[in-house]
Motif scaffolding. Structure first.
Motif, PDB file in Angstrom:
ATOM      1  N   UNK A  57     -70.925 -28.316  34.746  1.00 50.06           N
ATOM      2  CA  UNK A  57     -71.683 -29.339  34.083  1.00 50.06           C
ATOM      3  C   UNK A  57     -72.767 -28.574  33.510  1.00 50.06           C
ATOM      4  N   UNK A  58     -73.699 -27.659  34.030  1.00 46.25           N
ATOM      5  CA  UNK A  58     -74.663 -27.033  33.247  1.00 46.25           C
ATOM      6  C   UNK A  58     -74.228 -26.454  31.979  1.00 46.25           C
ATOM      7  N   UNK A  59     -73.196 -25.598  31.865  1.00 49.34           N
ATOM      8  CA  UNK A  59     -72.692 -25.055  30.630  1.00 49.34           C
ATOM      9  C   UNK A  59     -72.156 -25.951  29.842  1.00 49.34           C
ATOM     10  N   UNK A  60     -71.658 -27.292  30.120  1.00 51.91           N
ATOM     11  CA  UNK A  60     -71.117 -28.303  29.415  1.00 51.91           C
ATOM     12  C   UNK A  60     -72.229 -29.069  28.488  1.00 51.91           C
ATOM     13  N   UNK A  61     -73.403 -28.858  29.226  1.00 50.50           N
ATOM     14  CA  UNK A  61     -74.540 -29.748  28.585  1.00 50.50           C
ATOM     15  C   UNK A  61     -75.487 -28.744  27.764  1.00 50.50           C
ATOM     16  N   UNK A  62     -75.506 -27.558  28.301  1.00 49.03           N
ATOM     17  CA  UNK A  62     -76.399 -26.329  27.640  1.00 49.03           C
ATOM     18  C   UNK A  62     -75.682 -25.190  26.896  1.00 49.03           C
ATOM     19  N   UNK A  63     -74.366 -25.165  27.379  1.00 45.57           N
ATOM     20  CA  UNK A  63     -73.847 -24.162  26.706  1.00 45.57           C
ATOM     21  C   UNK A  63     -74.248 -22.747  27.128  1.00 45.57           C
ATOM     22  N   UNK A  64     -73.774 -21.634  26.897  1.00 40.66           N
ATOM     23  CA  UNK A  64     -72.629 -21.355  25.697  1.00 40.66           C
ATOM     24  C   UNK A  64     -71.245 -21.653  26.578  1.00 40.66           C
ATOM     25  N   UNK A  65     -70.024 -21.755  25.642  1.00 42.36           N
ATOM     26  CA  UNK A  65     -68.622 -22.043  26.447  1.00 42.36           C
ATOM     27  C   UNK A  65     -68.297 -21.110  27.290  1.00 42.36           C
ATOM     28  N   UNK A  66     -67.436 -21.613  28.288  1.00 40.99           N
ATOM     29  CA  UNK A  66     -66.994 -20.739  29.241  1.00 40.99           C
ATOM     30  C   UNK A  66     -65.581 -20.200  28.897  1.00 40.99           C
ATOM     31  N   UNK A  67     -65.659 -18.842  29.025  1.00 38.27           N
ATOM     32  CA  UNK A  67     -64.197 -18.078  28.571  1.00 38.27           C
ATOM     33  C   UNK A  67     -63.376 -17.788  29.765  1.00 38.27           C
ATOM     34  N   UNK A  68     -63.682 -17.430  31.078  1.00 40.35           N
ATOM     35  CA  UNK A  68     -63.057 -16.905  32.144  1.00 40.35           C
ATOM     36  C   UNK A  68     -63.939 -17.416  33.446  1.00 40.35           C
TER      37      UNK A  68
END
Length: 432
Positions: free
Chosen positions: A264-275
């Motif tokens: 959730x947090x990365x979807x809003x603030x980033x960066x993208x999740x790679x693994x």
């Protein structure tokens, strides 16, 4: 330059995984920088420390600061003279040429920055009759670690590295840190608007009339310097060459909740999740009932993670049975897919779709993977959109084309938030 932020659940082995990733890059003859806030004794348990052949530099500057300690191979900590660099050893049996480990010392960073700000604010403090504080009486305040790490990231942007690996704190703190540059820049713009500096020419006259020094000049100059430094870090966080790697030990409900929160947090603030790294995986088929049951729970969790994260790879790292002490231990932990950096991931794709011909509206599409309607709140205020997803909030400046529109509704579909805007006839140019 590729940048990989490593975070995850507490105690899941984030520092060990970050160190192994950095080592894997060095094995490929890349110039690698590993940033960590872990204390020296914690680094000693990762295999990159005393006796492992890799010096640990003091931060936040890549050059060692006065009085900092460096872990010398096979020997005690050796003080580094002020302003001297710490050489990385030449090619050796371990093959780690090009790997630099920087331990960010938040206490030293806090004292240095506080004293520097105090010197710049000397005139204002004299006006108030304040008694300056000395280095020896300063103690680190809560939150200083985040600012020290931001300064280290700013320094990293100026370096000549192929890969930067950043060992972040657990998920919630890590996402707050990644969001901090944008938030602080917004605060600076609101509290010290750039347009107010137009009155600078009047300040000497006002100072003469009032008979007291005017501190506004140094205040605006300090704010401008902070904004420029934060802009560098924000650009690093938002770069398509930057990604996040999550580390968790499967088998508990808490680990699953933490990963969903991270998504959730990365979807809003980033960066993208790679693994996603599933760490400390037990072998299957054990004859011991307890180990067999624990292994079964781990495999069930990994299956759920792969379904939930879709196209994001979930890599398994086997349980070593002991804490890594040598570089060879790290080689055993990280296999080829896990040790490599992924290809640059696409940006957020926050785009404005023009549907005026069909529906008379513009649609702002914001990908928010993992978001659910019950956890989502939207508020339009002036030229900003306040987006709250679960425990996270981001204040987004509206694209210029949407500032002349009114919000007519929003919907969440397939992990994407779509906000509909109706052009305001009073503000929208005729014929457009």
């Amino acid at each position: 330059m590729r940048t990989v932020f490593v975070t995850g659940t507490g105690g899941a082995g984030r520092t060990t995984v970050a160190t192994a990733l950095a080592l894997a890059g060095a094995r490929r003859r890349e110039r690698v920088l590993l940033l960590t806030t872990e204390p020296a004794d914690a680094l000693a348990g990762t295999g990159v420390a005393a006796g492992a052949g890799v010096p640990v530099r003091a931060g936040p500057d890549v050059l060692a600061s006065p009085g900092a300690d460096v872990l010398a191979p096979g020997g005690p900590d050796v003080p580094v003279p002020a302003g001297r660099d710490v050489p990385v050893p030449a090619e050796d049996d371990a093959g780690v040429t090009g790997l630099t480990v920087v331990r960010v010392d938040s206490d030293a960073d806090f004292r240095r920055e506080f004293l520097s700000f105090q010197d710049r604010a000397d005139a204002a403090l004299d006006l108030l009759g304040a008694v300056p504080l000395e280095d020896g009486e300063l103690t680190e305040l809560p939150g200083s670690e985040q600012f020290a790490l931001l300064r280290a990231l700013k320094t990293a942007t100026e370096g000549d590295h192929d890969l930067v690996v950043v060992d972040l704190p657990p998920v919630r703190q890590a996402i707050a840190l990644l969001a901090l540059p944008e938030q602080l820049r917004r605060y600076l713009r609101r509290l010290l608007p750039v347009e107010r500096q137009a009155a600078r020419s009047l300040r000497p006259v006002l100072a003469q009339l009032a008979g007291v020094p005017m501190p506004a000049q140094w205040l605006y100059e300090t704010a401008a310097r902070w904004d420029a430094e934060l802009a560098l870090v924000q650009a690093l966080v938002e770069s398509p060459d930057t990604s996040v790697r999550l580390v968790a030990e499967p088998g508990s409900a808490a680990a699953g909740r933490a990963l969903r929160t991270a998504r959730l947090g990365l979807g809003l603030h980033g960066p993208a999740l790679d693994m996603v790294i599933a760490n400390r995986i037990l072998p299957t088929g054990s004859a011991e009932p307890f180990l067999a049951a624990l292994s079964g729970r781990q495999q069930s969790a990994i299956k759920e993670w792969r379904e939930e994260f879709g196209g994001i790879p979930v890599q398994e790292v086997p349980h070593a049975g002991h804490d890594p002490q040598e570089l060879a231990d790290l080689d055993e932990l990280i296999d080829e897919p896990t040790g490599r950096t992924c290809d640059p991931v696409p940006g957020k794709g926050w785009t404005v779709e023009d549907r005026r011909a069909d529906d008379g509206v513009l649609v702002w599409r914001l990908p928010l993977p993992g978001a659910v309607k019950e956890q989502l709140q939207l508020v339009r205020r002036d030229d900003e959109l306040f987006v709250t997803v679960g425990p996270f909030r981001r204040i987004l400046p509206l694209p210029s084309v949407l500032r002349r529109c009114t919000v007519t509704g929003a919907g969440l579909r397939d992990g994407e938030l779509r906000v509909r805007f109706l052009p305001d006839p009073g503000l929208w140019p005729k014929g457009r």
